[in-house]
Design a protein around this motif. Structure first.
Motif, PDB file in Angstrom:
ATOM      1  N   THR A 185       0.876  -1.168   0.000  1.00  0.00           N
ATOM      2  CA  THR A 185       0.000   0.000   0.000  1.00  0.00           C
ATOM      3  C   THR A 185       0.908   1.210   0.000  1.00  0.00           C
ATOM      4  N   VAL A 186       0.710   2.085  -0.960  1.00  0.00           N
ATOM      5  CA  VAL A 186       1.499   3.298  -1.092  1.00  0.00           C
ATOM      6  C   VAL A 186       0.603   4.476  -0.735  1.00  0.00           C
ATOM      7  N   VAL A 187       1.064   5.346   0.154  1.00  0.00           N
ATOM      8  CA  VAL A 187       0.322   6.549   0.504  1.00  0.00           C
ATOM      9  C   VAL A 187       1.046   7.734  -0.132  1.00  0.00           C
ATOM     10  N   MET A 188       0.383   8.309  -1.130  1.00  0.00           N
ATOM     11  CA  MET A 188       0.931   9.477  -1.813  1.00  0.00           C
ATOM     12  C   MET A 188       0.578  10.717  -1.005  1.00  0.00           C
ATOM     13  N   PRO A 189       1.549  11.600  -0.781  1.00  0.00           N
ATOM     14  CA  PRO A 189       1.274  12.800   0.014  1.00  0.00           C
ATOM     15  C   PRO A 189       0.415  13.800  -0.762  1.00  0.00           C
ATOM     16  N   PRO A 190      -0.195  14.728  -0.054  1.00  0.00           N
ATOM     17  CA  PRO A 190      -0.962  15.781  -0.722  1.00  0.00           C
ATOM     18  C   PRO A 190      -0.058  16.599  -1.652  1.00  0.00           C
ATOM     19  N   THR A 191      -0.673  17.201  -2.634  1.00  0.00           N
ATOM     20  CA  THR A 191       0.037  18.094  -3.550  1.00  0.00           C
ATOM     21  C   THR A 191      -0.736  19.404  -3.628  1.00  0.00           C
ATOM     22  N   SER A 192      -0.218  20.346  -4.375  1.00  0.00           N
ATOM     23  CA  SER A 192      -0.944  21.608  -4.530  1.00  0.00           C
ATOM     24  C   SER A 192      -2.262  21.393  -5.268  1.00  0.00           C
ATOM     25  N   ALA A 193      -2.341  20.374  -6.107  1.00  0.00           N
ATOM     26  CA  ALA A 193      -3.567  20.084  -6.854  1.00  0.00           C
ATOM     27  C   ALA A 193      -4.503  19.136  -6.106  1.00  0.00           C
ATOM     28  N   ARG A 194      -4.000  18.446  -5.086  1.00  0.00           N
ATOM     29  CA  ARG A 194      -4.790  17.475  -4.324  1.00  0.00           C
ATOM     30  C   ARG A 194      -4.431  17.652  -2.849  1.00  0.00           C
ATOM     31  N   ARG A 195      -5.360  18.131  -2.042  1.00  0.00           N
ATOM     32  CA  ARG A 195      -5.041  18.507  -0.664  1.00  0.00           C
ATOM     33  C   ARG A 195      -5.072  17.362   0.335  1.00  0.00           C
TER      34      ARG A 195
END
Length: 92
Positions: free
Chosen positions: A27-37
């Motif tokens: 399971t990979v947890v991608m951190p928030p980005t400027s386009a996805r909070r």
């Protein structure tokens, strides 16, 4: 998810990875980005995890194995909890 063991439950319940019809192994947890909070979790098969490992590290992703054990800690400083379900999220 507050308990790392919950990540293992997600893999156990999934019939296939997000990337292909193979069984998920991480399971990979991608951190928030400027386009996805909010953080996003992905279930990846072994092959796609191996070929994407450098990009995942560069993106600051956190990775858990099938038992919920931490494999790679992301550098994003994000909370490792799932956002509310899509049904509960406000629509724009």
């Amino acid at each position: 998810m507050d308990d790392p063991g919950d990540w293992a439950k997600a893999i156990a319940l999934a019939g296939r990875a997000c990337c292909c019809p193979a069984r998920p192994v991480v399971t990979v947890v991608m951190p928030p980005t400027s386009a996805r909070r909010h953080p996003v979790d992905l279930l990846l098969c072994g092959h796609h995890y191996r070929v994407c490992r450098a990009a995942l590290t560069a993106a600051g992703a956190t990775v858990y194995d099938e038992t919920g054990a931490l494999i790679s800690a992301g550098g994003g400083g994000h909370d490792l909890v799932r956002p509310e379900s899509a049904d509960a999220a406000p629509r724009r």
